[in-house]
Design a protein around this motif. Structure first.
Motif, PDB file in Angstrom:
ATOM      1  N   ARG A 189       1.077  -1.348  -0.072  1.00  0.00           N
ATOM      2  CA  ARG A 189       0.051   0.028  -0.074  1.00  0.00           C
ATOM      3  C   ARG A 189       0.876   1.238   0.011  1.00  0.00           C
ATOM      4  NH1 ARG A 189      -5.738   0.683   2.604  1.00  0.00           N
ATOM      5  NH2 ARG A 189      -5.536  -1.370   2.140  1.00  0.00           N
ATOM      6  N   LEU A 190       1.901   1.163   0.750  1.00  0.00           N
ATOM      7  CA  LEU A 190       2.919   2.596   0.907  1.00  0.00           C
ATOM      8  C   LEU A 190       3.530   2.531  -0.526  1.00  0.00           C
ATOM      9  CD1 LEU A 190       4.393   4.479   2.345  1.00  0.00           C
ATOM     10  CD2 LEU A 190       6.150   2.741   2.708  1.00  0.00           C
ATOM     11  N   CYS A 191       3.922   1.465  -1.004  1.00  0.00           N
ATOM     12  CA  CYS A 191       4.508   1.616  -2.491  1.00  0.00           C
ATOM     13  C   CYS A 191       3.673   2.287  -3.544  1.00  0.00           C
ATOM     14  CB  CYS A 191       5.176  -0.054  -2.898  1.00  0.00           C
ATOM     15  SG  CYS A 191       6.416  -0.541  -2.020  1.00  0.00           S
ATOM     16  N   ARG A 192       2.421   1.913  -3.461  1.00  0.00           N
ATOM     17  CA  ARG A 192       1.386   2.288  -4.293  1.00  0.00           C
ATOM     18  C   ARG A 192       1.352   3.713  -4.298  1.00  0.00           C
ATOM     19  NH1 ARG A 192       2.083  -2.362  -5.399  1.00  0.00           N
ATOM     20  NH2 ARG A 192       0.570  -3.992  -5.654  1.00  0.00           N
ATOM     21  N   ARG A 193       1.174   4.143  -2.839  1.00  0.00           N
ATOM     22  CA  ARG A 193       1.360   5.647  -2.645  1.00  0.00           C
ATOM     23  C   ARG A 193       2.376   6.407  -3.116  1.00  0.00           C
ATOM     24  NH1 ARG A 193      -0.958   5.306   3.726  1.00  0.00           N
ATOM     25  NH2 ARG A 193      -3.323   5.608   2.865  1.00  0.00           N
ATOM     26  N   LEU A 194       3.462   5.768  -3.192  1.00  0.00           N
ATOM     27  CA  LEU A 194       4.691   6.387  -3.705  1.00  0.00           C
ATOM     28  C   LEU A 194       5.047   6.217  -5.189  1.00  0.00           C
ATOM     29  CD1 LEU A 194       7.184   5.248  -0.722  1.00  0.00           C
ATOM     30  CD2 LEU A 194       6.148   7.097  -1.106  1.00  0.00           C
ATOM     31  N   GLY A 195       3.971   5.386  -6.087  1.00  0.00           N
ATOM     32  CA  GLY A 195       4.063   5.293  -7.349  1.00  0.00           C
ATOM     33  C   GLY A 195       4.931   4.012  -7.880  1.00  0.00           C
ATOM     34  N   LEU A 196       5.352   3.094  -6.924  1.00  0.00           N
ATOM     35  CA  LEU A 196       5.747   1.793  -7.388  1.00  0.00           C
ATOM     36  C   LEU A 196       4.648   0.927  -7.623  1.00  0.00           C
ATOM     37  CD1 LEU A 196       8.882   1.727  -4.981  1.00  0.00           C
ATOM     38  CD2 LEU A 196       8.658   2.341  -7.447  1.00  0.00           C
ATOM     39  N   ARG A 197       3.800   0.726  -8.685  1.00  0.00           N
ATOM     40  CA  ARG A 197       2.870   0.001  -8.932  1.00  0.00           C
ATOM     41  C   ARG A 197       3.374  -1.640  -9.207  1.00  0.00           C
ATOM     42  NH1 ARG A 197      -0.345   3.070  -7.284  1.00  0.00           N
ATOM     43  NH2 ARG A 197      -0.964   4.986  -8.318  1.00  0.00           N
ATOM     44  N   ALA A 241      14.227   9.345   1.760  1.00  0.00           N
ATOM     45  CA  ALA A 241      14.527   9.360   3.443  1.00  0.00           C
ATOM     46  C   ALA A 241      13.397   8.595   4.145  1.00  0.00           C
ATOM     47  CB  ALA A 241      14.741  10.803   3.931  1.00  0.00           C
ATOM     48  N   VAL A 242      13.940   8.047   5.152  1.00  0.00           N
ATOM     49  CA  VAL A 242      13.122   7.488   6.062  1.00  0.00           C
ATOM     50  C   VAL A 242      11.815   8.254   6.575  1.00  0.00           C
ATOM     51  CG1 VAL A 242      12.691   5.967   8.274  1.00  0.00           C
ATOM     52  CG2 VAL A 242      14.854   5.618   6.858  1.00  0.00           C
ATOM     53  N   SER A 243      12.368   9.251   6.986  1.00  0.00           N
ATOM     54  CA  SER A 243      11.439  10.417   7.327  1.00  0.00           C
ATOM     55  C   SER A 243      10.321  10.544   6.410  1.00  0.00           C
ATOM     56  CB  SER A 243      12.257  11.752   7.679  1.00  0.00           C
ATOM     57  OG  SER A 243      12.818  12.297   6.558  1.00  0.00           O
ATOM     58  N   HIS A 244      10.665  10.446   5.065  1.00  0.00           N
ATOM     59  CA  HIS A 244       9.790  10.926   4.075  1.00  0.00           C
ATOM     60  C   HIS A 244       8.495   9.936   4.036  1.00  0.00           C
ATOM     61  CE1 HIS A 244       8.160  12.219   0.238  1.00  0.00           C
ATOM     62  NE2 HIS A 244       8.316  10.717  -0.176  1.00  0.00           N
ATOM     63  N   VAL A 245       8.970   8.700   4.510  1.00  0.00           N
ATOM     64  CA  VAL A 245       7.931   7.517   4.459  1.00  0.00           C
ATOM     65  C   VAL A 245       7.222   7.305   5.685  1.00  0.00           C
ATOM     66  CG1 VAL A 245       8.801   6.698   2.177  1.00  0.00           C
ATOM     67  CG2 VAL A 245       9.554   5.727   4.252  1.00  0.00           C
ATOM     68  N   LEU A 246       7.799   7.774   6.739  1.00  0.00           N
ATOM     69  CA  LEU A 246       7.358   7.187   7.873  1.00  0.00           C
ATOM     70  C   LEU A 246       5.822   7.451   7.997  1.00  0.00           C
ATOM     71  CD1 LEU A 246       7.794   5.895  10.621  1.00  0.00           C
ATOM     72  CD2 LEU A 246       8.422   8.456  11.544  1.00  0.00           C
ATOM     73  N   GLU A 247       5.353   8.609   7.971  1.00  0.00           N
ATOM     74  CA  GLU A 247       3.702   8.856   8.099  1.00  0.00           C
ATOM     75  C   GLU A 247       3.097   8.069   7.301  1.00  0.00           C
ATOM     76  OE1 GLU A 247       2.344  10.476  10.813  1.00  0.00           O
ATOM     77  OE2 GLU A 247       4.412  10.812  11.410  1.00  0.00           O
ATOM     78  N   PRO A 248       3.448   8.175   5.828  1.00  0.00           N
ATOM     79  CA  PRO A 248       2.452   7.282   5.041  1.00  0.00           C
ATOM     80  C   PRO A 248       2.708   5.625   5.353  1.00  0.00           C
ATOM     81  CG  PRO A 248       4.125   8.688   3.372  1.00  0.00           C
ATOM     82  CD  PRO A 248       4.301   8.950   5.089  1.00  0.00           C
ATOM     83  N   PHE A 249       3.741   5.256   5.830  1.00  0.00           N
ATOM     84  CA  PHE A 249       3.902   4.069   6.417  1.00  0.00           C
ATOM     85  C   PHE A 249       2.610   3.881   7.612  1.00  0.00           C
ATOM     86  CE2 PHE A 249       5.558   0.972   9.356  1.00  0.00           C
ATOM     87  CZ  PHE A 249       5.764  -0.176   8.518  1.00  0.00           C
ATOM     88  N   LEU A 250       2.977   4.781   8.549  1.00  0.00           N
ATOM     89  CA  LEU A 250       1.860   4.659   9.824  1.00  0.00           C
ATOM     90  C   LEU A 250       0.474   4.604   9.304  1.00  0.00           C
ATOM     91  CD1 LEU A 250       3.815   6.644  12.244  1.00  0.00           C
ATOM     92  CD2 LEU A 250       3.833   4.093  12.130  1.00  0.00           C
ATOM     93  N   ASP A 251       0.205   5.326   8.387  1.00  0.00           N
ATOM     94  CA  ASP A 251      -1.214   5.509   7.696  1.00  0.00           C
ATOM     95  C   ASP A 251      -1.589   4.140   6.996  1.00  0.00           C
ATOM     96  OD1 ASP A 251      -1.547   8.075   8.583  1.00  0.00           O
ATOM     97  OD2 ASP A 251      -0.832   9.165   6.245  1.00  0.00           O
TER      98      ASP A 251
END
Length: 186
Positions: free
Chosen positions: A79-87, A158-168
């Motif tokens: 789900r995180l990957c999809r949010r980031l554009g990695l389909r 960066a890890v900080s860039h994906v932390l919040e979408p990861f938690l979501d």
């Protein structure tokens, strides 16, 4: 269905030994024993540039079988990957647990479960120096590569860039509400 609260400890960048000590305190607070477990491969790398998540959950209380829990971890990273554009990120059947881009592992998953309490979890390569993996056979899988979000997206992630979408994504997949906490016993 009501959503259960799950506490989140944000440790930031800490040595693995310290993260392990915190995890052990959480497992003890859950009244479970932490047992040394081999969870894939002879060596696991954890280092800078990885988002490490070690959920300590009571699967019995969540009415969740272990395999479904592991599939849930894969689903949240997908789900995180999809949010980031990695389909094209995908999960493969065991023993290739984790999230993959082609034949390269993007996210390793290794879970221990004792008395229905989970420990360990996942390592998502965000901006990890992938040369570390040249010295080991990651997850004991011969002939497979390792990749990162930065490599796949073509820019520094960066890890900080994906932390919040990861938690979501965690909240969505595990149908819970995350509550920040400062200490394991809170």
């Amino acid at each position: 269905m009501s959503r259960r609260a799950v506490r989140v400890l944000r440790l930031g960048a800490v040595p693995y030994a310290e993260a392990l000590r915190v995890q052990e305190r959480c497992v003890a607070a859950a009244r479970a024993a932490l047992v040394a477990a081999r969870r894939g491969g002879h060596i696991t790398f954890h280092g800078p540039g990885q988002l490490l998540a070690f959920p300590v959950l009571d699967l019995r209380r969540r009415r969740l079988p272990l395999r479904a829990y592991v599939a849930g971890l894969e689903a949240l990273v997908l789900r995180l990957c999809r949010r980031l554009g990695l389909r094209s990120a995908r999960a493969l059947p065991p023993p290739c647990t984790g999230v993959w881009m082609g034949d390269s592992k993007l996210c390793a998953i290794g879970v221990h479960c004792g008395n229905h309490i989970t420990s360990h979890g996942l390592a998502l390569n965000c901006c990890t120096d992938l040369s570390w993996f040249e010295h080991i056979v990651p997850c004991g899988l011969e002939g497979k590569g390792v990749t990162s979000l930065s490599r796949e997206l073509g820019h520094h992630v960066a890890v900080s860039h994906v932390l919040e979408p990861f938690l979501d994504s965690f909240q969505e997949v595990f149908e819970c509400t995350l509550v920040s906490s400062e200490e394991p016993g809170d």
